[in-house]
Enzyme design. Structure first.
Site, mmCIF file in Angstrom:
data_model
loop_
_atom_site.group_PDB
_atom_site.id
_atom_site.type_symbol
_atom_site.label_atom_id
_atom_site.label_comp_id
_atom_site.label_asym_id
_atom_site.label_seq_id
_atom_site.Cartn_x
_atom_site.Cartn_y
_atom_site.Cartn_z
ATOM 1 N N CYS A 106 2.083 3.629 11.801
ATOM 2 C CA CYS A 106 3.043 3.122 10.824
ATOM 3 C C CYS A 106 3.376 4.252 9.858
ATOM 4 O O CYS A 106 2.714 5.291 9.857
ATOM 5 C CB CYS A 106 2.490 1.904 10.083
ATOM 6 S SG CYS A 106 1.139 2.284 8.940
ATOM 7 N N HIS A 124 0.838 -1.198 0.000
ATOM 8 C CA HIS A 124 0.000 0.000 0.000
ATOM 9 C C HIS A 124 0.869 1.242 0.000
ATOM 10 O O HIS A 124 2.021 1.210 0.413
ATOM 11 C CB HIS A 124 -0.928 0.017 1.218
ATOM 12 C CG HIS A 124 -0.189 -0.041 2.524
ATOM 13 N ND1 HIS A 124 0.279 -1.225 3.062
ATOM 14 C CD2 HIS A 124 0.182 0.932 3.395
ATOM 15 C CE1 HIS A 124 0.890 -0.980 4.203
ATOM 16 N NE2 HIS A 124 0.849 0.319 4.432
#
Length: 660
Positions: A176, A65
């Protein structure tokens, strides 16, 4: 969710053998649907995210992603592989691959839905239904059926215990680098593990969709804290005085139950740790626990030093270029100009030259303090900043220069870590980060730098400066060869950065030798992408179609001193490309030193040629190294076993973004 995925974005027979090929196959579906405008540019962003941390998860899931300027709207593509694809998960290959693409400026509502999807991937029933789906339409319908907005319940307080005994309460933070997948997967995994363990666990997700701070009442009632993060936790001081477990975000996804057990064990032993507060004696600090479990102190030391260098480089770039422009416009006597605050004529070039030179000089004055401060920050977080900057300023005062800044940063970080290991009364913990630690660490660092280690370091710095000043003949050429080899060894990696940091450090105390080193380093760093561009132009048949396209961009990247422009070629064929690049870099470095070329700017490539001493010979050195590297690449590729054209044209290429 139905607007983000459709049947034509689903591949239930994904045949890709590698994660790069899988990403390309799914991305091509996005391109066909008009969701991605530049396939290679988007894949470069995906590869950059993958390089930060593998995106494989336990349970046979791969979730590449990224956020990218090449994405028109948030999009999800799904592929199911019968053979499995390695995405770096501990339990083996992934059979379910989810490619998430978000625009660089995606709005919060879309990112919230993508984040909700990331949570659902932790649900075995959902992934089981995907494995059993018999058609792309059926799989797409499963995603649409899972659509739900995240409500405020994530920030709600813990429920009352059904039994008489109060439950154990944990607050957690997950984050993240991208903030659209692992952040929410870790949160979901921790929440489910908390339910199974009978604890009340509330998670603050610091993701791309923004974050809502935990209610202060929930924080006050918490018995322990879990940080599962790969980027700094925002407002970390809120969690002071609690038993704390500090790990990477993947640990939150893969072993949430262990983290809960660990924080309960710490609470039972009375270990109260948090940012800026001391841990009890003998316990490793969060920084010592950072990184991979088998990471040694040598690796950590390199990361601490690179932390300082990364924050220092913008000061060097801005200051160095301004100083160089000042010299270019005003001549070599511009350093004798009076302060522009007192004497400035709007219509005179010399006044503008003096302005640039003096601004650049002030920016350069921060170089050593910033280096020291952020080395200490890399070791001890915010408490290391004050003693680090103080130590760096002292290094300037005693003429210890770049080496003094390196040592001051390490001493400051080590001092703070030592103070944090001392057990203190709970009543004093609140003032430790803002009063006690800065005060004591500054005293210790100042004493050591002024009276103990500062003078020997200054002597060593002066010796290094004198050595660089006296470089000539064979010694200069040998140094040029070594620096050229280092610049081309890993193309922007740690070895490349060490050579670049050495050159930039010399600019803090510029002399003829240090300016030659800077010139050699930049020249050698330009060679690899220029050589690949030349090779793809001269012998295009030896390269794939994608490599030939990359070669066109490499002309500009090489000319701009962006060594990373050669990475796609090195990743595809390292045994031929890297040795050839190193050979050309060594030739260029040696010639630059032999020609006594100098450079005051730390960056810029051919665009700062007017600021280079002996510019024509400098260009000759770059051309010579480029020709050597290109010739070697062509020779080595010609000697290998021929690859059928059809295979060569379909070979998956690795393309990464460039960084100055």
């Amino acid at each position: 969710m139905s607007s983000m995925i459709a049947a034509d974005l689903v591949d239930l027979d994904l045949s890709a053998a590698t994660k790069e090929a899988a990403a390309r196959s799914l991305a091509e579906r996005m391109v066909a649907r008009g969701r991605v405008t530049d396939l290679d540019g988007f894949l470069a962003d995906v590869a950059a995210r993958e390089a930060q941390m593998p995106t494989g998860l336990d349970g046979g899931i791969g979730i590449p992603h990224c956020r990218s300027a090449h994405v028109t709207e948030p999009t999800l593509a799904f592929g199911r592989s019968a053979a499995g694809i390695d995405f770096g998960a501990p339990d083996g290959p992934a059979d379910l691959v989810f490619l998430i693409a978000a625009p660089a400026g995606a709005d919060d509502a879309h990112l919230t839905i993508l984040s909700a999807l990331a949570r659902h991937l932790m649900d075995p029933e959902f992934t089981g239904a995907l494995r059993a789906a018999t058609s792309p339409a059926e799989a797409a319908a499963l995603f649409a059926g899972e659509e739900q907005a995240e409500g405020p319940e994530a920030a709600a307080g813990p429920t009352a215990a059904e039994e008489g005994e109060a439950p154990f309460r944990i607050v957690a933070v997950t984050s993240c680098p991208t903030g659209i997948a692992h952040t929410y997967m870790a949160a979901e995994a921790l929440e489910k593990a908390g339910e199974a363990a009978g604890v009340e666990l509330v998670v603050e997700t610091q993701g791309s969709a923004g974050f809502t701070r935990l209610d202060p009442a929930i924080l006050a009632a918490a018995d322990g804290v879990i940080f599962a993060h790969d980027v700094p936790v925002r407002d970390k001081e809120r969690f002071a005085g609690k038993p704390t477990v500090d790990v990477g975000v993947k640990a939150g996804v893969n072993r949430p139950a262990e983290l809960i057990a660990e924080v309960r064990d710490k609470a039972a032993r009375g270990e109260l740790t948090a940012p800026g507060s001391p841990a009890d004696a003998g316990r490793p600090t969060p920084v010592e626990n950072a990184g991979e479990p088998d990471e040694g102190y040598g690796t950590k030391l390199r990361k601490w030093l690179m932390s300082g260098v990364s924050y220092m480089v913008p000061f060097v770039a801005a200051g160095g270029l301004l100083i160089a422009l000042g010299f270019a416009l005003g001549g070599w006597d511009i350093n004798k100009a009076p302060s522009v605050a007192e004497h400035f004529a709007w219509g005179q070039v010399d006044s503008w030259a003096a302005l640039m030179f003096q601004i650049g000089g002030l920016a350069f004055g921060f170089l050593v303090p910033v280096l020291a401060g952020y080395i200490a920050y890399g070791m001890a977080d915010r408490p290391g900043l004050v003693p680090g900057f103080v130590g760096g300023a002292i290094a300037l005062t005693i003429n210890a220069g770049f080496l003094g800044g390196l040592v001051a940063g390490l001493v400051a970080g080590g001092t703070v870590l030592a103070i944090q290991k001392v057990r203190i009364p709970a009543a004093l913990r609140g003032i430790m980060p803002v009063v006690v630690i800065p005060l004591l660490s500054s005293i210790v660092v100042g004493f050591l730098m002024f009276l103990v280690i500062g003078k020997p370091i200054a002597s060593l710095q002066n010796a290094l400066t004198d050595w660089l000043s006296g470089l000539s003949g064979a010694n200069a050429v040998i140094l040029g060869v070594i620096l050229g080899l280092m610049m081309c060894f890993d193309l922007g990696g740690p070895v490349n950065k060490v050579a670049y940091a050495f050159a930039v450090g010399g600019l803090a105390t510029p002399n003829e030798g240090s300016l030659k080193v800077m010139a050699a380093v930049m020249a050698a760093g330009m060679v690899p992408p220029l050589a690949m561009a030349l090779a793809t132009t001269v012998r295009g048949r030896l390269f794939t179609k994608t490599e030939r396209e990359n070669g066109k961009a490499a002309w500009v990247l090489g000319a701009s001193f962006i060594s990373e422009g050669a990475i796609p070629f090195a990743a595809a064929d390292p045994l031929r490309v890297i040795p050839a690049a190193m050979a050309g870099g060594a030739v260029t470095g040696a010639l630059s030193m032999a020609f006594e070329c100098t450079l005051r700017a730390p960056h810029g490539g051919v665009f700062v040629i007017p600021l280079i001493g002996n510019p024509l010979l400098y260009l000759l050195a770059i051309v010579a190294g480029t020709v050597v590297s290109a010739s070697l690449v062509i020779l080595l590729k010609s000697a290998r076993k021929p690859v059928p054209p059809a295979v060569a044209e379909t070979t998956t290429e690795v393309k990464v973004p460039v960084a100055a």
